[in-house]
Scaffold this motif. Structure first.
Motif, PDB file in Angstrom:
ATOM      1  N   PRO A  17       0.831  -1.213   0.000  1.00 34.78           N
ATOM      2  CA  PRO A  17       0.000   0.000   0.000  1.00 34.78           C
ATOM      3  C   PRO A  17       0.863   1.260   0.000  1.00 34.78           C
ATOM      4  O   PRO A  17       0.962   1.953   1.011  1.00 34.78           O
ATOM      5  N   VAL A  18       1.489   1.546  -1.123  1.00 31.77           N
ATOM      6  CA  VAL A  18       2.384   2.705  -1.209  1.00 31.77           C
ATOM      7  C   VAL A  18       1.842   3.762  -2.173  1.00 31.77           C
ATOM      8  O   VAL A  18       1.101   3.449  -3.107  1.00 31.77           O
ATOM      9  N   THR A  19       2.241   4.979  -1.935  1.00 34.78           N
ATOM     10  CA  THR A  19       2.021   6.076  -2.879  1.00 34.78           C
ATOM     11  C   THR A  19       3.303   6.208  -3.708  1.00 34.78           C
ATOM     12  O   THR A  19       4.294   5.510  -3.444  1.00 34.78           O
ATOM     13  N   MET A  20       3.304   7.150  -4.653  1.00 33.26           N
ATOM     14  CA  MET A  20       4.535   7.398  -5.417  1.00 33.26           C
ATOM     15  C   MET A  20       5.645   7.879  -4.466  1.00 33.26           C
ATOM     16  O   MET A  20       6.796   7.410  -4.538  1.00 33.26           O
ATOM     17  N   ALA A  21       5.281   8.798  -3.552  1.00 33.25           N
ATOM     18  CA  ALA A  21       6.291   9.316  -2.609  1.00 33.25           C
ATOM     19  C   ALA A  21       6.825   8.198  -1.724  1.00 33.25           C
ATOM     20  O   ALA A  21       8.034   8.110  -1.466  1.00 33.25           O
ATOM     21  N   GLY A  22       5.927   7.316  -1.265  1.00 35.77           N
ATOM     22  CA  GLY A  22       6.342   6.198  -0.418  1.00 35.77           C
ATOM     23  C   GLY A  22       7.255   5.246  -1.170  1.00 35.77           C
ATOM     24  O   GLY A  22       8.195   4.672  -0.591  1.00 35.77           O
ATOM     25  N   THR A  23       6.990   5.065  -2.445  1.00 38.62           N
ATOM     26  CA  THR A  23       7.833   4.195  -3.272  1.00 38.62           C
ATOM     27  C   THR A  23       9.250   4.768  -3.344  1.00 38.62           C
ATOM     28  O   THR A  23      10.239   4.035  -3.198  1.00 38.62           O
ATOM     29  N   LEU A  24       9.338   6.079  -3.527  1.00 40.06           N
ATOM     30  CA  LEU A  24      10.665   6.708  -3.639  1.00 40.06           C
ATOM     31  C   LEU A  24      11.414   6.658  -2.304  1.00 40.06           C
ATOM     32  O   LEU A  24      12.639   6.477  -2.273  1.00 40.06           O
ATOM     33  N   THR A  25      10.677   6.767  -1.199  1.00 39.18           N
ATOM     34  CA  THR A  25      11.307   6.628   0.124  1.00 39.18           C
ATOM     35  C   THR A  25      11.864   5.209   0.288  1.00 39.18           C
ATOM     36  O   THR A  25      12.988   5.022   0.776  1.00 39.18           O
ATOM     37  N   ALA A  26      11.077   4.218  -0.147  1.00 37.30           N
ATOM     38  CA  ALA A  26      11.548   2.824  -0.059  1.00 37.30           C
ATOM     39  C   ALA A  26      12.804   2.643  -0.907  1.00 37.30           C
ATOM     40  O   ALA A  26      13.756   1.983  -0.487  1.00 37.30           O
ATOM     41  N   VAL A  27      12.825   3.244  -2.092  1.00 38.48           N
ATOM     42  CA  VAL A  27      13.993   3.127  -2.963  1.00 38.48           C
ATOM     43  C   VAL A  27      15.224   3.712  -2.266  1.00 38.48           C
ATOM     44  O   VAL A  27      16.314   3.128  -2.302  1.00 38.48           O
ATOM     45  N   GLN A  28      15.046   4.841  -1.608  1.00 43.20           N
ATOM     46  CA  GLN A  28      16.168   5.464  -0.872  1.00 43.20           C
ATOM     47  C   GLN A  28      16.709   4.484   0.182  1.00 43.20           C
ATOM     48  O   GLN A  28      17.916   4.332   0.333  1.00 43.20           O
ATOM     49  N   GLN A  29      15.792   3.827   0.893  1.00 44.46           N
ATOM     50  CA  GLN A  29      16.219   2.862   1.925  1.00 44.46           C
ATOM     51  C   GLN A  29      16.925   1.670   1.287  1.00 44.46           C
ATOM     52  O   GLN A  29      17.957   1.212   1.773  1.00 44.46           O
ATOM     53  N   PHE A  30      16.367   1.175   0.205  1.00 43.15           N
ATOM     54  CA  PHE A  30      16.957   0.011  -0.464  1.00 43.15           C
ATOM     55  C   PHE A  30      18.374   0.330  -0.964  1.00 43.15           C
ATOM     56  O   PHE A  30      19.279  -0.496  -0.875  1.00 43.15           O
ATOM     57  N   MET A  31      18.553   1.537  -1.490  1.00 42.52           N
ATOM     58  CA  MET A  31      19.866   1.902  -2.045  1.00 42.52           C
ATOM     59  C   MET A  31      20.930   1.975  -0.953  1.00 42.52           C
ATOM     60  O   MET A  31      22.126   1.867  -1.231  1.00 42.52           O
ATOM     61  N   ALA A  32      20.485   2.159   0.299  1.00 44.91           N
ATOM     62  CA  ALA A  32      21.440   2.265   1.411  1.00 44.91           C
ATOM     63  C   ALA A  32      21.846   0.900   1.964  1.00 44.91           C
ATOM     64  O   ALA A  32      22.742   0.808   2.795  1.00 44.91           O
ATOM     65  N   GLU A  33      21.161  -0.162   1.504  1.00 39.17           N
ATOM     66  CA  GLU A  33      21.483  -1.516   1.994  1.00 39.17           C
ATOM     67  C   GLU A  33      22.245  -2.279   0.917  1.00 39.17           C
ATOM     68  O   GLU A  33      21.765  -2.377  -0.213  1.00 39.17           O
ATOM     69  N   PRO A  34      23.414  -2.844   1.274  1.00 40.58           N
ATOM     70  CA  PRO A  34      24.267  -3.457   0.244  1.00 40.58           C
ATOM     71  C   PRO A  34      23.819  -4.837  -0.232  1.00 40.58           C
ATOM     72  O   PRO A  34      24.485  -5.837  -0.005  1.00 40.58           O
ATOM     73  N   ARG A  35      22.674  -4.882  -0.873  1.00 42.06           N
ATOM     74  CA  ARG A  35      22.233  -6.107  -1.563  1.00 42.06           C
ATOM     75  C   ARG A  35      21.182  -5.707  -2.587  1.00 42.06           C
ATOM     76  O   ARG A  35      20.656  -4.581  -2.534  1.00 42.06           O
ATOM     77  N   LEU A  36      20.878  -6.612  -3.511  1.00 40.85           N
ATOM     78  CA  LEU A  36      19.878  -6.283  -4.530  1.00 40.85           C
ATOM     79  C   LEU A  36      18.462  -6.374  -3.960  1.00 40.85           C
ATOM     80  O   LEU A  36      18.127  -7.347  -3.273  1.00 40.85           O
ATOM     81  N   HIS A  37      17.659  -5.356  -4.224  1.00 46.25           N
ATOM     82  CA  HIS A  37      16.245  -5.340  -3.843  1.00 46.25           C
ATOM     83  C   HIS A  37      15.421  -5.375  -5.124  1.00 46.25           C
ATOM     84  O   HIS A  37      15.652  -4.571  -6.021  1.00 46.25           O
ATOM     85  N   GLN A  38      14.471  -6.304  -5.176  1.00 45.05           N
ATOM     86  CA  GLN A  38      13.650  -6.424  -6.385  1.00 45.05           C
ATOM     87  C   GLN A  38      12.322  -5.701  -6.206  1.00 45.05           C
ATOM     88  O   GLN A  38      11.637  -5.880  -5.190  1.00 45.05           O
ATOM     89  N   ILE A  39      11.979  -4.897  -7.205  1.00 49.27           N
ATOM     90  CA  ILE A  39      10.679  -4.202  -7.196  1.00 49.27           C
ATOM     91  C   ILE A  39       9.865  -4.703  -8.383  1.00 49.27           C
ATOM     92  O   ILE A  39      10.390  -4.813  -9.502  1.00 49.27           O
ATOM     93  N   CYS A  40       8.581  -5.027  -8.155  1.00 47.82           N
ATOM     94  CA  CYS A  40       7.698  -5.475  -9.230  1.00 47.82           C
ATOM     95  C   CYS A  40       6.563  -4.469  -9.409  1.00 47.82           C
ATOM     96  O   CYS A  40       6.066  -3.915  -8.426  1.00 47.82           O
TER      97      CYS A  40
END
Ligand code: UDP
Length: 253
Positions: free
Chosen positions: A17-40
């Protein structure tokens, strides 16, 4: 699943249940963690495909984020949510809009995306459009290639050597999502990988999105069917999806 958000379950398929802004916040968090995160970029066609494709279902269930890219999911979450006490999906997050936001975020943060897939020359043209819009953007590389197993090794090597830390894959679902899933441990520097369907075709003007008022009426799928009628067979998933959801929501009453 590492997203802190509890997903909404639609026919046993998770959608966050994300908005566009929430999606971008999640991306910021994912980029800070050293492993691949998959988004569908989930839509009703994904949900119906997952009913009969166990690998695709598993990929959606294990993905770090499944964004609601389809108005049918928003409506379904209202119908099902009322009975199950599930959260509602707040809004549609179209992958074709997200790619622009990702390009802007990459420019701002100095991240380097690789654009993989679509027809010959389309990813390269997409890179030029993004670079014109965001002059600070540094694209790691572009390549059409194909999801065929024979090409797999060479493509993984190309992405790794490019130094990309974000990967946008346009091979259509579920091929793009399977490509990311099977290579996730070998893409050494990539932290966010997302299947973007026909988004590069929209960015380059090869396909056109529905006018805003048609989008607002929730009829973008109809616009796509009228402009790309060869999709009719695949889009039979939509009425089947509606029937399944009606059936489920009636069962729950
Ligand atoms: N595509 C590709 N290789 C393939 C299949 C598809 O590059 O083997 C590309 C196609 O050119 C298009 C994109 O994948 O740019 C999305 O395809 P499609 O429209 O079928 O996917 P959807 O948007 O419905 O997920």
């Amino acid at each position: 699943m590492t997203s802190q958000l509890t997903p909404v379950e639609i026919l046993n398929t998770p959608v966050h249940p994300v908005t566009m802004a929430g999606t971008l916040t999640a991306v910021q968090q994912f980029m800070a963690e050293p492993r691949l995160h998959q988004i569908c970029t989930t839509n009703p066609e994904f949900v119906m495909a997952a009913q009969r494709d166990p690998l695709f279902r598993q990929i959606l269930q294990e993905a770090d984020l499944c964004i609601p890219d389809g108005v049918g999911l928003i409506v379904a979450s209202r119908w099902l949510g009322r009975r199950a006490g599930q959260p509602l999906l707040p809004q549609r997050v179209p992958g074709s809009e997200l790619v622009y936001h990702l390009a802007g975020l990459c420019a701002q943060e100095g991240w380097r995306p690789f654009l993989l897939g679509a027809a010959e020359g389309v990813a390269a043209k997409t890179a030029r459009v993004f670079q014109e819009k965001y002059p600070a953007l540094r694209i790691a590389g572009t390549y059409a290639g194909s999801p065929a197993p024979e090409e797999n090794e060479a493509i993984v090597q190309m992405i790794n050597e490019s130094g990309a830390n974000m990967l946008l894959v346009a091979y259509g679902a579920p091929k793009q999502d399977k490509w990311i899933y099977r290579n996730q441990d070998r893409l050494t520097a990539v932290r966010v990988a997302i299947g973007v369907g026909g988004s590069f075709d929209f960015v380059t003007g090869k396909s056109t999105r529905a006018p805003r008022w048609v989008q607002n009426l929730g009829l973008e799928w109809l616009h796509r069917l009228l402009h790309e009628p060869w999709r009719w067979r695949r889009m039979l998933a939509l009425p089947r999806f509606v029937l399944y959801i009606l059936w489920q929501s009636t069962l729950g009453k």
